[in-house]
Design a protein around this motif. Structure first.
Motif, PDB file in Angstrom:
ATOM      1  N   ALA A 324       2.423   0.536  -3.376  1.00 31.66           N
ATOM      2  CA  ALA A 324       3.629   0.156  -4.110  1.00 31.66           C
ATOM      3  C   ALA A 324       3.875   1.101  -5.285  1.00 31.66           C
ATOM      4  O   ALA A 324       5.015   1.496  -5.565  1.00 31.66           O
ATOM      5  CB  ALA A 324       3.506  -1.290  -4.603  1.00 31.66           C
ATOM      6  N   GLU A 325       2.798   1.495  -5.969  1.00 32.98           N
ATOM      7  CA  GLU A 325       2.944   2.408  -7.111  1.00 32.98           C
ATOM      8  C   GLU A 325       3.506   3.754  -6.663  1.00 32.98           C
ATOM      9  O   GLU A 325       4.400   4.330  -7.312  1.00 32.98           O
ATOM     10  CB  GLU A 325       1.589   2.588  -7.781  1.00 32.98           C
ATOM     11  CG  GLU A 325       1.616   3.486  -9.004  1.00 32.98           C
ATOM     12  CD  GLU A 325       0.241   3.652  -9.625  1.00 32.98           C
ATOM     13  OE1 GLU A 325       0.140   4.436 -10.589  1.00 32.98           O
ATOM     14  OE2 GLU A 325      -0.712   3.008  -9.159  1.00 32.98           O
ATOM     15  N   SER A 364       5.737  -8.496   3.085  1.00 33.83           N
ATOM     16  CA  SER A 364       6.087  -9.528   2.106  1.00 33.83           C
ATOM     17  C   SER A 364       5.373  -9.300   0.787  1.00 33.83           C
ATOM     18  O   SER A 364       5.958  -9.493  -0.289  1.00 33.83           O
ATOM     19  CB  SER A 364       5.738 -10.909   2.672  1.00 33.83           C
ATOM     20  OG  SER A 364       6.498 -11.166   3.838  1.00 33.83           O
ATOM     21  N   MET A 365       4.088  -8.906   0.834  1.00 30.65           N
ATOM     22  CA  MET A 365       3.374  -8.659  -0.417  1.00 30.65           C
ATOM     23  C   MET A 365       3.981  -7.481  -1.168  1.00 30.65           C
ATOM     24  O   MET A 365       4.136  -7.532  -2.397  1.00 30.65           O
ATOM     25  CB  MET A 365       1.891  -8.414  -0.138  1.00 30.65           C
ATOM     26  CG  MET A 365       1.082  -8.154  -1.408  1.00 30.65           C
ATOM     27  SD  MET A 365      -0.697  -8.102  -1.108  1.00 30.65           S
ATOM     28  CE  MET A 365      -1.044  -9.854  -0.878  1.00 30.65           C
ATOM     29  N   GLY A 371       7.740  -5.660  -5.803  1.00 28.09           N
ATOM     30  CA  GLY A 371       9.141  -5.305  -6.027  1.00 28.09           C
ATOM     31  C   GLY A 371       9.674  -4.153  -5.195  1.00 28.09           C
ATOM     32  O   GLY A 371      10.643  -3.513  -5.611  1.00 28.09           O
ATOM     33  N   ILE A 372       9.099  -3.881  -4.048  1.00 27.86           N
ATOM     34  CA  ILE A 372       9.619  -2.833  -3.180  1.00 27.86           C
ATOM     35  C   ILE A 372      10.746  -3.397  -2.338  1.00 27.86           C
ATOM     36  O   ILE A 372      10.618  -4.482  -1.734  1.00 27.86           O
ATOM     37  CB  ILE A 372       8.510  -2.267  -2.269  1.00 27.86           C
ATOM     38  CG1 ILE A 372       7.326  -1.753  -3.116  1.00 27.86           C
ATOM     39  CG2 ILE A 372       9.066  -1.138  -1.390  1.00 27.86           C
ATOM     40  CD1 ILE A 372       7.681  -0.678  -4.092  1.00 27.86           C
ATOM     41  N   ALA A 373      11.887  -2.704  -2.301  1.00 24.21           N
ATOM     42  CA  ALA A 373      13.063  -3.186  -1.579  1.00 24.21           C
ATOM     43  C   ALA A 373      12.734  -3.364  -0.104  1.00 24.21           C
ATOM     44  O   ALA A 373      12.127  -2.479   0.511  1.00 24.21           O
ATOM     45  CB  ALA A 373      14.227  -2.226  -1.753  1.00 24.21           C
ATOM     46  N   PRO A 374      13.147  -4.510   0.486  1.00 23.82           N
ATOM     47  CA  PRO A 374      12.823  -4.760   1.896  1.00 23.82           C
ATOM     48  C   PRO A 374      13.379  -3.698   2.847  1.00 23.82           C
ATOM     49  O   PRO A 374      12.782  -3.439   3.889  1.00 23.82           O
ATOM     50  CB  PRO A 374      13.467  -6.132   2.166  1.00 23.82           C
ATOM     51  CG  PRO A 374      13.576  -6.772   0.816  1.00 23.82           C
ATOM     52  CD  PRO A 374      13.846  -5.656  -0.152  1.00 23.82           C
ATOM     53  N   ASN A 375      14.558  -3.101   2.485  1.00 26.26           N
ATOM     54  CA  ASN A 375      15.143  -2.115   3.403  1.00 26.26           C
ATOM     55  C   ASN A 375      14.351  -0.814   3.472  1.00 26.26           C
ATOM     56  O   ASN A 375      14.661   0.061   4.276  1.00 26.26           O
ATOM     57  CB  ASN A 375      16.592  -1.843   3.016  1.00 26.26           C
ATOM     58  CG  ASN A 375      16.711  -1.250   1.615  1.00 26.26           C
ATOM     59  OD1 ASN A 375      15.724  -1.144   0.873  1.00 26.26           O
ATOM     60  ND2 ASN A 375      17.928  -0.878   1.230  1.00 26.26           N
ATOM     61  N   ARG A 376      13.337  -0.657   2.642  1.00 27.40           N
ATOM     62  CA  ARG A 376      12.490   0.540   2.683  1.00 27.40           C
ATOM     63  C   ARG A 376      11.247   0.319   3.552  1.00 27.40           C
ATOM     64  O   ARG A 376      10.428   1.208   3.714  1.00 27.40           O
ATOM     65  CB  ARG A 376      12.047   0.945   1.274  1.00 27.40           C
ATOM     66  CG  ARG A 376      13.217   1.322   0.363  1.00 27.40           C
ATOM     67  CD  ARG A 376      12.761   1.535  -1.075  1.00 27.40           C
ATOM     68  NE  ARG A 376      11.769   2.600  -1.184  1.00 27.40           N
ATOM     69  CZ  ARG A 376      11.101   2.863  -2.314  1.00 27.40           C
ATOM     70  NH1 ARG A 376      11.314   2.108  -3.403  1.00 27.40           N
ATOM     71  NH2 ARG A 376      10.228   3.848  -2.335  1.00 27.40           N
ATOM     72  N   LEU A 377      11.141  -0.919   4.099  1.00 23.24           N
ATOM     73  CA  LEU A 377       9.959  -1.280   4.869  1.00 23.24           C
ATOM     74  C   LEU A 377      10.381  -1.735   6.260  1.00 23.24           C
ATOM     75  O   LEU A 377      11.311  -2.535   6.400  1.00 23.24           O
ATOM     76  CB  LEU A 377       9.174  -2.401   4.181  1.00 23.24           C
ATOM     77  CG  LEU A 377       8.781  -2.154   2.717  1.00 23.24           C
ATOM     78  CD1 LEU A 377       8.252  -3.434   2.096  1.00 23.24           C
ATOM     79  CD2 LEU A 377       7.751  -1.038   2.630  1.00 23.24           C
ATOM     80  N   SER A 378       9.724  -1.233   7.277  1.00 20.64           N
ATOM     81  CA  SER A 378       9.963  -1.676   8.646  1.00 20.64           C
ATOM     82  C   SER A 378       8.656  -2.165   9.236  1.00 20.64           C
ATOM     83  O   SER A 378       7.572  -1.684   8.884  1.00 20.64           O
ATOM     84  CB  SER A 378      10.524  -0.535   9.492  1.00 20.64           C
ATOM     85  OG  SER A 378       9.592   0.527   9.594  1.00 20.64           O
TER      86      SER A 378
END
Length: 424
Positions: A324-325, A364-365, A371-378
């Protein structure tokens, strides 16, 4: 010409010098004229020495009475030599040679019927060939004069050519050795080498040979070819002493307008950015030149789960926090989260849903806690289709219950260009 004896002699003395190779000299064939009868006292003394009571005369009187004996005539000399250079113009050689000639019988020997003889003289000696350049200095001339000094041993063997009856009435068969002599000799000569190239030289020499045991002289004129293995030793060249550099102590007067306090190549009078650090590229005004650089991100995340579970264990939360960092540091980075299961569930469909749940748990974590935007994760689930270990063992199944994530991205930064920086 006794070449077999010459070859054996060369082999005997070759082992040590050949190990060094460079500066080893070989004269494979020396041809010369061996002179003895040209010296009248030599012939007389040879008749005294080469006298035997059995085959020439009954009385062997070496005190002065000529009771028989023979003197060796002048003849052809063949030899060979092996040497090693001690300096660029001086060498030590071992030489072996043979001189075959007829024998001149004394009057009393002829009366006994012994008037035709074959005389073989073998000589082996160690000689120093001292180049005159040792005293005059080395030159580029191809002609290299030298002085020869040495010592060795001479063996003379006398055989009669025809059968005869001696004064005792005994029949002496042809080819019988009737006399011999083994003496210490000394060599003194003058010669010269003519260097055809660094490996081949022509050799010519005039030599005087003194028989110390019997006090007679012999002479020799010879010529041959010398071969150098590994090239001649190079002369030592004197290196002139280094001169101290001339230092110009003339004071330099600087005009104030020419001062460059920060050393960036722009005078202070027009430097718009004084105090620029060293190694920074500046423009014509003395200000740093900006440059954009791209820094790429690529990292991996592995999270392992308990059997039939999709809850993330506490031990993996610090690793997820590092991801995340980095994603916050690289705002355009994205992550692909892949879920996997071991082959222990009731069905393939069940394992497929379990792998998807594990991938969603990691997403989800990252989203809810960091605080990572969901659209950056698949996310994607593979069930048990992509194992990394065997599902037949507990250790293998534990490795297959996992989430594997790949995080990629980049960022562009503007920095001051330095002189050692390569701008793409």
């Amino acid at each position: 010409m006794k070449l077999n004896k010459i070859a054996l002699a060369l082999v005997a003395v070759a082992a040590a010098p050949m190990a060094a190779n460079a500066g080893v000299t070989i004269s494979p064939l020396l041809l010369g004229y061996h002179m003895t009868e040209e010296f009248s006292d030599t012939s007389d003394k040879q008749r005294e020495v080469l006298t035997t009571g059995k085959n020439l005369q009954n009385n062997t009187d070496r005190a002065g009475n000529d009771n028989g004996g023979v003197a060796k005539e002048s003849g052809l000399y063949t030899g060979a030599a092996l040497g090693i250079e001690l300096t660029p113009s001086t060498q030590f050689q071992v030489e072996y040679g043979v001189s075959d000639a007829n024998g001149e019988a004394s009057e009393d020997s002829a009366k006994s019927g012994a008037n035709r003889f074959d005389i073989e003289q073998e000589m082996i000696s160690g000689n120093f060939l001292i180049g005159t350049e040792e005293f005059t200095g080395y030159t580029d001339s191809a002609l290299k004069p030298y002085v020869l000094v040495g010592a060795g041993q001479s063996k003379i063997k006398v055989e009669n050519q025809e059968q005869y009856t001696n004064s005792n009435g005994e029949v002496v068969a042809a080819g019988t050795e009737v006399s011999n002599s083994k003496d210490t000799i000394g060599n003194l000569g003058l010669g010269a080498m003519y260097r055809i190239n660094d490996a081949l030289s022509l050799r010519g020499e005039a030599r005087a040979i003194h028989n110390f045991d019997n006090n007679w002289w012999e002479g020799m004129a010879l010529a041959g070819l010398e071969v150098v293995l590994g090239g001649h030793l190079a002369p030592t060249v004197a290196v002139p002493p280094m001169q101290e550099p001339v230092v110009d102590n003339t004071p330099v007067v600087l005009v104030e307008a020419d001062l460059d306090s920060d050393g960036d190549g722009v005078p202070d009078s027009i430097d718009a950015c004084p105090g620029t650090p060293m190694n920074v590229v500046v423009d014509e005004r003395g200000c740093p030149v900006p440059v954009d650089i791209t820094d790429e991100l690529k990292m991996e995340l592995r999270v392992f789960f308990d059997n039939d579970k999709s809850a993330i264990k506490n031990q993996y939360k610090p690793e997820i926090a590092k991801v995340a960092e980095k994603m916050r540091e690289y705002p355009n980075s994205t992550a692909r989260v892949e879920g996997h299961a071991s082959k222990t569930g009731p069905s393939a469909r069940y394992n497929q849903r379990l792998s998807e749940a594990r991938a969603v748990a990691v997403k989800s974590m990252l989203t809810n806690e960091f605080g990572i935007a969901p659209n950056r994760l698949s996310t994607v689930g593979y069930g048990y289709n992509n194992p990394i270990a065997s599902n037949d063992t507990e250790e293998g199944r534990a490795m297959n219950r996992r989430v594997y994530a790949i995080i990629t991205g980049d960022k562009t930064m503007t920095v001051e260009q330095t002189k050692d920086m390569v701008v793409q």
